[in-house]
Design a protein around this motif. Structure first.
Motif, PDB file in Angstrom:
ATOM      1  N   ASN A 184       0.864  -1.182   0.000  1.00 18.09           N
ATOM      2  CA  ASN A 184       0.000   0.000   0.000  1.00 18.09           C
ATOM      3  C   ASN A 184       0.897   1.227   0.000  1.00 18.09           C
ATOM      4  O   ASN A 184       1.472   1.602   1.020  1.00 18.09           O
ATOM      5  CB  ASN A 184      -0.912   0.003   1.225  1.00 18.09           C
ATOM      6  N   LEU A 185       1.012   1.869  -1.177  1.00 19.30           N
ATOM      7  CA  LEU A 185       1.891   3.029  -1.330  1.00 19.30           C
ATOM      8  C   LEU A 185       1.148   4.339  -1.152  1.00 19.30           C
ATOM      9  O   LEU A 185       1.744   5.412  -1.336  1.00 19.30           O
ATOM     10  CB  LEU A 185       2.552   2.990  -2.717  1.00 19.30           C
ATOM     11  N   GLY A 186      -0.138   4.272  -0.798  1.00 18.49           N
ATOM     12  CA  GLY A 186      -0.935   5.484  -0.646  1.00 18.49           C
ATOM     13  C   GLY A 186      -0.954   5.998   0.779  1.00 18.49           C
ATOM     14  O   GLY A 186      -0.246   5.501   1.664  1.00 18.49           O
ATOM     15  N   GLU A 187      -1.820   6.985   1.009  1.00 22.21           N
ATOM     16  CA  GLU A 187      -1.915   7.618   2.320  1.00 22.21           C
ATOM     17  C   GLU A 187      -3.085   7.088   3.149  1.00 22.21           C
ATOM     18  O   GLU A 187      -3.191   7.406   4.332  1.00 22.21           O
ATOM     19  CB  GLU A 187      -2.063   9.136   2.147  1.00 22.21           C
ATOM     20  N   GLY A 188      -3.975   6.323   2.539  1.00 22.36           N
ATOM     21  CA  GLY A 188      -5.121   5.765   3.261  1.00 22.36           C
ATOM     22  C   GLY A 188      -5.002   4.269   3.411  1.00 22.36           C
ATOM     23  O   GLY A 188      -4.276   3.596   2.664  1.00 22.36           O
ATOM     24  N   ALA A 189      -5.705   3.714   4.405  1.00 18.52           N
ATOM     25  CA  ALA A 189      -5.677   2.275   4.650  1.00 18.52           C
ATOM     26  C   ALA A 189      -6.292   1.518   3.476  1.00 18.52           C
ATOM     27  O   ALA A 189      -7.245   1.981   2.847  1.00 18.52           O
ATOM     28  CB  ALA A 189      -6.424   1.950   5.934  1.00 18.52           C
ATOM     29  N   LEU A 190      -5.754   0.352   3.182  1.00 15.20           N
ATOM     30  CA  LEU A 190      -6.204  -0.489   2.070  1.00 15.20           C
ATOM     31  C   LEU A 190      -6.963  -1.682   2.619  1.00 15.20           C
ATOM     32  O   LEU A 190      -6.397  -2.527   3.318  1.00 15.20           O
ATOM     33  CB  LEU A 190      -5.003  -0.954   1.242  1.00 15.20           C
ATOM     34  N   ASP A 191      -8.251  -1.758   2.304  1.00 14.58           N
ATOM     35  CA  ASP A 191      -9.091  -2.890   2.688  1.00 14.58           C
ATOM     36  C   ASP A 191      -9.260  -3.762   1.454  1.00 14.58           C
ATOM     37  O   ASP A 191      -9.978  -3.413   0.523  1.00 14.58           O
ATOM     38  CB  ASP A 191     -10.443  -2.381   3.190  1.00 14.58           C
TER      39      ASP A 191
END
Length: 317
Positions: A184-191
């Motif tokens: 997960n390279l983003g800023e929000g959690a990955l579900d």
């Protein structure tokens, strides 16, 4: 007989003329919210009634419950059972409260709902109004009431998934050692629950499976997760906290072929592609893993290589 009938009719007319109270209409369900598709993951579901209701059984999850759509059949049975649905597996954890003088029951989820996921509110036919009589559905019938909706994209900063490592050629039994690593390279959690992982088959078609994730299992920003088959045997040493999600009853994607480099695609629950690996070519890594050299780099042959050793699942470079 005619005199008795006449006397009864006269008494009935007299009673009406005296203004004796008539029974109040039954309390009914007026509506439930949210409705339709695209609901916020921060939505607070609620049921509105035409009159005050008895909160008994509605606030403790026995007669009113919020569930993902796959648990709907079990929820319908549970709310009508003697025990109720308080212990129903898969039910969304909520804080229930009464509003509007007893005419509204709110089920506030303790955590945001999953994105792109269908949910249902299920109300038992055994629910009671404040006057002790049964609560009817919007059509005036005493039966289980169900209202469904589907969430849209998760709120807040978006995640950015990337397929960073693939092990297709594992030691026997292969089904226990095949994996796909997703960062997960983003800023929000990955579900990842409800996302789909797909492979290109020898015939050129895509074959996919849905990623299963228990409620609350997410990939934090900067973290990684593994996707494996149901026969995953945990043979690799993973960093603490790296989750392993299932995709395939036994082998991952039914087995990833070893006779050619894999071509994989990760799609969100709405079907939009989110990440790929090998679409422009990948190295043939016999008995090793294929790695994305720069996790944030493109899916291109120059950014893919074979691991040193068996691979480093759960570890980003």
């Amino acid at each position: 007989m005619r005199r008795r009938l006449l006397a009864f009719a006269t008494a009935a007319v007299a009673a009406i003329g005296c203004g004796l109270p008539e029974p109040e209409p039954f309390t009914r369900v007026l509506s439930a919210s949210p409705e339709g598709d695209g609901a916020s993951t921060e939505a607070v579901p609620a049921v509105d009634f035409s009159g005050p209701v008895d909160p008994g059984g509605l606030l403790d999850g026995r007669l009113l419950v919020l569930v993902p759509a796959e648990a709907l059949a079990a929820a319908r049975t549970a709310v009508e059972s003697e025990a109720g649905a308080a212990a129903l597996a898969g039910a969304v954890a909520v804080e229930a409260r009464v509003e509007d003088g007893g005419r509204r029951i709110v089920l506030a989820p303790r955590a945001p709902l999953r994105g792109f996921t269908p949910y249902s509110l299920v109300l038992s036919s055994r629910a009671r109004a404040a006057d002790g009589r049964a609560v009817l559905d919007p059509e005036g019938r005493r039966r289980t009431f169900v209202s469904s909706f589907e969430t849209g994209a998760p709120s807040g900063p978006p995640p950015r998934p990337a397929i960073t490592e693939v092990r297709a050629d594992a030691a026997t039994p292969e089904a226990g050692g095949e994996y796909v690593e997703i960062a997960n390279l983003g800023e929000g959690a990955l579900d990842l629950g409800g996302w789909r992982l797909a492979k290109r088959t020898a015939s050129g078609t895509l074959s996919s499976c849905e990623i299963g994730a228990p409620p609350g299992a997410v990939v934090a920003p900067g973290a990684v997760a593994l996707v494996a088959g149901g026969a995953w045997d945990g043979r690799y040493l993973l960093p603490a906290g790296v989750p392993v999600f299932a995709c395939g009853a036994a082998a991952l994607l039914g087995g990833i072929a070893n006779d050619r480099p894999p071509e994989l695609l990760l799609a969100d629950p709405a079907g939009a592609p989110a990440s790929t690996l090998g679409t422009k070519g990948a190295p043939a890594c016999r008995e090793r893993a294929i790695e994305r050299l720069d996790p944030a780099g493109p899916d291109a042959p120059e950014n893919l290589g074979c691991s040193v050793g068996e691979g480093t699942p759960g570890w980003l470079p």
